[in-house]
Design an enzyme around this catalytic site. Structure first.
Site, PDB file in Angstrom:
ATOM      1  N   SER A  58      47.657  44.472  48.536  1.00 34.40           N
ATOM      2  CA  SER A  58      46.959  45.816  48.403  1.00 34.40           C
ATOM      3  C   SER A  58      45.704  45.781  49.300  1.00 34.40           C
ATOM      4  O   SER A  58      45.185  46.666  49.517  1.00 34.40           O
ATOM      5  CB  SER A  58      46.560  46.275  47.123  1.00 34.40           C
ATOM      6  OG  SER A  58      47.881  46.346  46.353  1.00 34.40           O
ATOM      7  N   LYS A  77      36.205  50.557  45.439  1.00 34.29           N
ATOM      8  CA  LYS A  77      37.812  50.942  44.823  1.00 34.29           C
ATOM      9  C   LYS A  77      37.417  51.538  43.336  1.00 34.29           C
ATOM     10  O   LYS A  77      36.911  50.655  42.721  1.00 34.29           O
ATOM     11  CB  LYS A  77      38.642  49.826  45.232  1.00 34.29           C
ATOM     12  CG  LYS A  77      40.170  50.038  44.555  1.00 34.29           C
ATOM     13  CD  LYS A  77      40.926  48.950  45.018  1.00 34.29           C
ATOM     14  CE  LYS A  77      42.464  49.021  44.634  1.00 34.29           C
ATOM     15  NZ  LYS A  77      43.185  48.029  45.120  1.00 34.29           N
ATOM     16  N   SER A  94      47.261  49.030  47.294  1.00 30.35           N
ATOM     17  CA  SER A  94      46.777  50.121  46.565  1.00 30.35           C
ATOM     18  C   SER A  94      45.447  50.350  46.816  1.00 30.35           C
ATOM     19  O   SER A  94      44.682  51.493  46.306  1.00 30.35           O
ATOM     20  CB  SER A  94      46.664  49.400  45.022  1.00 30.35           C
ATOM     21  OG  SER A  94      45.811  48.382  44.927  1.00 30.35           O
TER      22      SER A  94
END
Length: 509
Positions: free
Chosen positions: A183, A83, A159
């Protein structure tokens, strides 16, 4: 003499395997790390232009890693993605979804990245995330929206939306994710994946960070199989041989045995409370999400567990006030860090309007306000603690509604105009008690009202993909356990995966 390029495993064969199975193929010599990587890259090149999951392709670095895979790592040779937030990989960009960090390049590895390397995983890119991971959808101005492979007009959540898209679309069997308000679990629910948020202190954020969001943030991964999640947690948390990194703000007891072993163990007869009650009076839990929980409750009873419906043990203001102030203050802190990096004060043009507005709104709260609201987290800790004196697990929807359409949570034009006008007059900080801000908070935080609770308490929780809506969109259900008891979650998840398999349920994309 020409060198031959690596043979490529077909995508149809590749996607039949989870990370654990791919590593076994590498171990036995059935495939090479280079072969797996080229298959993953080919899949990425085929679908990423549409899905926008990978925002920083690093294919050549991946090819170099594939040539240097450790022989005995538990995931040796398996393609993997990081990520683009909080995952420092030396020599690569980490923009955190923000234009101000366009030229930032990591000079060292995060501890988690070091451990993933040691496990033999092969990184070849960074995945899409909203600016600074601040929203439960993935639609930054810098990167544009990530698209849900189950329905391209819909959000994969956030996210960790880019990681979820990459896993759901079969680019990789697993990818890193972080979770400060849901998230990991939100994109797991939206994309039909398994997502477990570990206990506070289980996975280090070091060495760059000690804690984030007052301890609300935890890191782990998104996977298609339960055993991959368990095995990866053993890697990043250290398993029974856990030793805290020097200077850690939190420590936690190591597990009794590797989490990977828990997946095949019987969970026993569990006492499970459940609720579908909406936290926000203005937002009713969608019938599809209610149905997902009730179907799960019936399945649990069939498996011999005791299941009982209870009211939510917490109130709305725990989210709209106690957590909201935390979000605002952390946003202001992020912008202060950005200013240090830029060597000048942050300008409005450096960040998105809502990010700027949240930081400016934080100026309307005093240090006493922030401390008071943080103390209220203890009220939630005690309430959940009392619930777990009676019940082993707490079951809720992961989200109060199915996956949203892209753009659904963007500011209305009237809200956009108001924020710009008030900011130009220097009055954003005075909006803290306004109806506009209250509406914005309830709309965005209402979407994470189930997930955020365990971020505040530090408990482990997991989203399990057990339901699909009438129009074919994934809907997860969420279980929370006592602090430190990921083992119980993995045991139940393993049982549910056997009873209602989801691994072969993939989007047709």
């Amino acid at each position: 003499m020409q060198s031959s390029s690596p043979q490529v495993m077909s995508f149809e064969e590749y996607v039949k395997h989870d990370a654990t199975a791919l590593a076994k193929l590498v171990e036995t010599g059935a495939v090479s790390p280079a072969e797996l990587l080229e298959t993953a890259i080919a899949r990425a090149e085929a679908v990423n232009p549409t899905l926008n999951a990978i925002v920083t392709p690093l294919y050549d670095k991946g090819r170099t890693m594939a040539e240097q895979v450790p022989a005995k790592g538990p995931f040796s040779g398996v393609p993997f993605l990081l990520k683009d937030l909080e995952m420092e990989w030396a020599g690569t960009p980490m923009k955190s979804g923000n234009a101000g960090y366009q030229n930032y390049v990591s000079t060292t590895d995060s501890e988690v990245v070091k451990r993933l390397k040691k496990a033999g995983l092969v990184f070849f890119g960074k995945t899409n995330t909203p600016e600074f991971g601040l929203t439960p959808y993935t639609e930054s101005t810098l990167y544009g929206p990530a698209r849900n492979p189950w329905k391209l007009t819909h959000s994969p959540g956030g996210s960790s939306g880019g990681s979820a898209v990459a896993v759901a679309a079969g680019i990789v069997p697993a990818a890193t994710a972080t979770d400060g308000g849901g998230s990991i679990r939100i994109p797991a629910s939206c994309c039909g994946l398994f997502g477990l948020k570990p206990s506070r202190g289980r996975v280090t954020l070091g060495p760059r960070f000690g804690e984030l969001w007052n301890g609300a943030v935890a890191g782990h991964a998104l996977t298609r199989s339960v055993r991959d999640s368990a095995g990866l947690l053993d890697v990043v948390a250290g398993g029974p041989t856990y030793r805290p990194l020097a200077g850690e703000p939190y420590t936690i007891a190591p597990p009794e045995r590797p989490f990977r072993e828990e997946v095949s163990r019987e969970p026993g007869k569990l006492r499970i409370a459940f609720s579908t009650q909406s936290l926000m009076p203005s937002q009713i839990t969608d019938p599809e999400c209610v149905n997902a929980v009730r179907e799960t409750a019936r399945l649990l009873e069939q498996l011999g567990h005791t299941v009982e419906e209870v009211p939510l043990p917490y109130e709305k203001t725990i989210v709209t006030e106690a957590f909201f102030v935390n979000v605002l203050s952390e946003t202001a802190a992020v912008l202060r860090e950005l200013g240090h990096y830029l060597g000048r004060p942050v300008r409005r043009s450096d960040v998105e309007l809502n990010t700027w507005a949240q930081a400016r709104l934080a100026e309307g709260f005093s240090a006493a306000d922030a401390a008071y609201q943080k103390r209220r987290w203890n009220t939630l800790n005690r309430s959940m603690g009392q619930l777990h004196e009676r019940y082993d697990l707490f079951l809720t929807p992961t989200l109060p509604r199915p996956p949203i359409e892209i753009g659904a949570f963007q500011n209305k034009s009237s809200e956009q105009r108001l924020l710009k006008l008030v900011d130009s007059l220097g009055g954003l900080k005075y909006l803290k008690n306004s109806k506009t801000v209250e509406d914005l908070a309830e709309r965005s935080l209402g979407y994470i009202s189930f997930t955020v609770i365990t971020n505040m308490t530090g408990q482990p929780s997991m989203s399990v993909p057990l339901h699909w809506s009438a129009d074919g969109l994934p809907i997860g259900v969420m279980f929370a356990a006592k602090l430190g008891d990921e083992a119980m979650l993995f045991r139940l998840a393993g049982q549910l995966e056997q009873e209602k398999p989801w691994f072969n349920k993939r989007p047709v994309f």
